[in-house]
Write an enzyme that holds these catalytic residues in place. Structure first.
Site, PDB file in Angstrom:
ATOM      1  N   ASP A   1      16.347  -1.605  19.189  1.00  0.00           N
ATOM      2  CA  ASP A   1      17.004  -0.292  18.511  1.00  0.00           C
ATOM      3  C   ASP A   1      17.626  -1.127  17.684  1.00  0.00           C
ATOM      4  O   ASP A   1      18.004  -2.314  17.338  1.00  0.00           O
ATOM      5  CB  ASP A   1      17.703   0.510  19.481  1.00  0.00           C
ATOM      6  CG  ASP A   1      17.948   2.067  18.766  1.00  0.00           C
ATOM      7  OD1 ASP A   1      17.433   2.091  17.597  1.00  0.00           O
ATOM      8  OD2 ASP A   1      18.139   2.993  19.509  1.00  0.00           O
TER       9      ASP A   1
HETATM   10  C1  NOJ Z   1      18.575   4.300  16.233  1.00  0.00           C
HETATM   11  C2  NOJ Z   1      18.107   5.372  17.083  1.00  0.00           C
HETATM   12  O1  NOJ Z   1      18.653   5.378  18.352  1.00  0.00           O
HETATM   13  C3  NOJ Z   1      16.438   5.305  17.188  1.00  0.00           C
HETATM   14  O2  NOJ Z   1      16.140   6.341  18.011  1.00  0.00           O
HETATM   15  C4  NOJ Z   1      15.929   4.996  15.927  1.00  0.00           C
HETATM   16  O3  NOJ Z   1      14.756   4.965  15.860  1.00  0.00           O
HETATM   17  C5  NOJ Z   1      16.538   4.166  14.994  1.00  0.00           C
HETATM   18  N1  NOJ Z   1      17.848   4.156  14.917  1.00  0.00           N
HETATM   19  C6  NOJ Z   1      16.040   3.686  13.836  1.00  0.00           C
HETATM   20  O4  NOJ Z   1      16.369   4.844  12.898  1.00  0.00           O
END
Ligand code: NOJ
Length: 738
Positions: free
Chosen positions: A278
């Site tokens: 993430d």
């Molecule tokens: C953080 C989020 O937790 C995730 O779900 C998302 O895909 C990413 N950022 C990218 O934007």
């Protein structure tokens, strides 16, 4: 020019597409330096959107150096063309970039938030919604979505409960598969399909106290029986990528967790795709207290099995040295690079890196009329009629005057919800006001905003109360703002926010005998304990998307009969949380025949039961369940039995009913939930019509992980019921025999 195209010319047949992908990837990898391989494991963000903290990256430079394999938040034909050209024309090997984006519940045409979509219990519709999202996203240069989020959550305080499929594992498994199928289609080399990503691996939805990114402690049994299965379902559906999560799990952050990433995902499940971290979640191993510095974090991340570093700058900077020092095995880098290249091959990007870059498609694909029509249909099917006292709904279009009151009546901004990708927040979405204007003449409509969602300015109350008094019926459109759910949007208070509840009360006081309908937009279960006594009907529309206003009007005026059912429990108050239907019995359950008995597992201030149970949802018609039948009292381990029930539409409207099968394993070597959903079917019945709904039960449906983490069944007695919601008592049972 660049080596990749020279290889194509030299190797000719080697690159013919009938050959297997792996050989093709191996041949290109044989030309790559270690740093170039590491480059494939690096992802940075473009400037089209921002979905996390700002992390500077010199994109052009990194691409040119071969130090970037993928980008997020980069899209549009023009934008991706410019970037892809750099990768193809200005790097030694010309390996195409992968463009990823959060296409969560639609790309341009926005569908209801995912929790809402799940309430349709309609797998075909869910698949259609993600198919349309993939059509629109791929037309804007996007190859990959960071969806579906398959995190089970029993935590309404957690803002991201809005992005999932609710609290139940059986339903979530099916929904995970539907999303993956919709996004990826059946042939990834078609330019209208995109890679899906099962996230957030794993147990992110069980964050302590519902605070985002918070700690998770969980026994392996619960992990395997509840939180892992939707990820496994996604693997079974062929999902190409996974995202590791932000949370720690039993002391080990999930973006550095070898047990979940290597032992389970790769070794047990044989997942062949790649894992992306993430957003800076590898860097976050440091504040977690799991890595001592950035170098250590890079080492832990790659060794644990995170193939791609999203926004972190760590793999690019440190992996080469770590390999040279023997702290990260080169085999891990090769494996990560191979998995990422394989995905690019499957998308056909080595055949034509510009295949998603087509101006005509970009201009003609978004907001197609047929997409909007689907969005309207799906939004109506996702709404849940929570309460409908005295048949307050549907409203007649002949009503002389209806007052529409609330901060969300005319809203076109919040209605598409959080994580709404490139859905326009102005000018595209239909507000509820626009929706009802299709049904009513302007002289039938009274409107007052009344108040804001969060501000405590009561100056609009007077006008709202005054129009409510002039009206024959009152519709309140209220709820949360879209930023109140989604990432980093946890709440400790589950009430309708701000002074909206106060306005509801005042309107009821001013109109003691009038029909009041509450239409709710929100991203999580709310505490509606006061409102159920103040209003006649409650229609939960979640954040219903681009066509939400029209769909809501279709429901309010009975053009469409509500059919959604809750996939998550609505508590009486926040103190009951976590509360979910498939809980354990405890050693001191409340006795049926003496609910007040002391020293039982209860509260002294509210009942144990929630306000609205999992599976609950009303219709304008009524359904009768009768004639439950079991084909046999005995199920043998290699056989099946059938359970059936007759469902009759006994009311005055045609309608859909979601028929639910529940089972209870009475005694186990580890205790089993009081009931578990094991089947469902959404049927359509005309007035007066009956259908027999039959479910087949096999041993597979009864398996669970025992205390030794063995997946299997245990012979014994199982209770069984077919019911309209999870609120019932079992009356039938069968025996599982060896
Ligand atoms: C953080 C989020 O937790 C995730 O779900 C998302 O895909 C990413 N950022 C990218 O934007």
């Amino acid at each position: 020019r660049n080596l990749f195209f020279i290889i194509i010319i030299f190797c000719g047949g080697l690159f013919s597409f009938s050959q297997n992908y792996k050989a093709k990837v191996d041949s290109i990898m044989s030309l790559m330096t270690l740093q170039e391989k590491i480059g494939q494991t690096v992802m940075y963000g473009g400037s089209w959107d921002q979905t996390g903290p700002i992390v500077g990256a010199d994109n052009g430079k990194y691409i040119r150096e071969g130090n970037m394999g993928a980008m997020l938040n980069a899209m549009s034909v023009k934008g991706t063309l410019d970037l892809q050209k750099v990768a193809i024309e200005e790097t030694r090997l010309g390996i195409p970039l992968l463009f990823g984006y959060d296409v969560i519940h639609g790309h341009r045409t926005i569908f209801p938030i995912n929790l809402g979509l799940s309430a349709s219990w309609d797998l075909k519709m869910i698949e259609e919604s993600s198919r349309i999202a993939a059509e629109e996203a791929s037309a804007e240069g996007i190859h990959w979505t960071f969806a579906p989020m398959v995190d089970i959550s029993r935590e309404p305080r957690w803002g991201r409960i809005s992005e999932g499929a609710g609290e139940d594992v059986f339903l979530a498994n099916k929904i995970a598969k539907a999303y993956v199928k919709g996004f990826q289609g059946d042939d990834l080399s078609k330019p209208n399909t995109i890679l899906a990503c099962a996230k957030h691996y794993v147990a992110y939805g069980a964050a302590q106290a519902g605070r985002d990114y918070h700690t998770v402690n969980m026994g392996e049994g619960e992990l395997r029986n509840v939180y892992l299965p939707p990820f496994k379902a996604a693997v079974d559906a062929g999902v190409e990528t996974f995202m590791s999560a932000f949370n720690e799990l039993n002391g080990v952050p999930t973006s550095g967790n070898k047990f979940t990433l290597r032992d389970i995902l790769r070794d047990e499940w044989n997942f062949e795709g790649f894992v992306v971290s993430d957003y800076t979640s590898i860097n976050e191993l440091i504040p977690h207290g799991f890595a001592k510095d950035s170098i250590d974090a890079a080492r832990i991340g790659m060794n644990a099995g995170v193939d791609m570093d999203m926004m972190g700058h760590l793999y690019r900077k440190f992996l080469k040295n770590l390999v040279e020092e023997g702290k990260v095995s080169e085999a891990y880098i090769n494996d990560a690079c191979r998995r990422i290249l394989l995905a690019k091959y499957k998308l056909g990007l080595f055949d034509d890196p510009y295949r998603y870059i087509n101006e005509e498609r970009e201009n003609t694909t978004k907001y197609k009329p047929e997409f909007l029509a689907k969005a309207r249909e799906i939004a109506a099917a996702s709404s849940v009629l929570l309460q409908n006292n005295n048949e307050a709904l549907p409203l007649s279009t002949n009503t002389k005057k209806i007052a529409f009151i609330g901060p969300l009546v005319k809203d076109e901004y919040d209605i598409i919800g959080n994580w709404a990708a490139k859905g326009d927040r102005q000018g595209k979405a239909l507000s509820v006001f626009e929706g009802i204007s299709e049904y009513l003449n302007s002289d039938q409509i009274l409107y007052a905003k009344g108040c804001d969602i969060l501000k405590d300015d009561e100056s609009g109350f007077g006008e709202a109360i005054s129009i409510s008094k002039q009206a024959d019926a009152i519709v309140l459109v209220m709820g949360e703002g879209h930023h109140m759910s989604g990432e980093a949007a946890s709440r400790t208070n589950l009430k309708i926010p701000g002074i909206q509840p106060k306005l509801i009360k005042k309107i009821r006081e001013a109109n003691p005998n009038k029909k009041i309908i509450l239409v709710l937009m929100n991203g999580r279960p709310l505490n509606l304990s006061d409102e159920v006594n103040l209003v006649d009907a409650i229609l939960e529309i979640w954040f219903p998307g681009t066509m939400g206003g029209a769909a809501t009007a279709d429901l309010l005026f009975g053009e469409v009969n509500p059919s959604g059912k809750l996939t998550v429990t609505f508590p009486r108050n926040v103190g009951q949380v976590p509360i979910y239907y498939n809980m354990k019995n405890t050693g001191r359950p409340i006795p049926d025949n003496n609910p007040k008995e002391d020293y039982k597992s209860n509260y002294i201030d509210v009942p144990n039961s929630p306000l609205f149970v999992f599976g609950h949802g009303l219709s304008y018609t009524t359904f009768k369940y009768s004639d439950f039948k079991l084909s046999s009292q005995n199920l043998y381990t290699n056989g099946t039995i059938q359970a059936s029930v007759t469902v009759t539409n006994t009311g005055n409207y045609d309608g859909h009913e979601i028929v639910q099968l529940y089972i209870h394993d009475k005694v186990g070597s580890v205790t089993r939930p009081v009931k578990e959903l094991k089947g469902f079917e959404k049927i359509f019945l005309k007035q007066g019509e009956s259908k027999i709904v039959t479910f087949e039960i096999s041993v597979e449906d009864l398996k669970f992980y025992n205390s030794e983490m063995k997946f299997g069944v245990e012979p014994g007695e199982f209770e069984i019921a077919i019911a309209p919601s999870s609120d019932f008592r079992f009356k039938h049972s069968f025996n599982l025999l060896d």
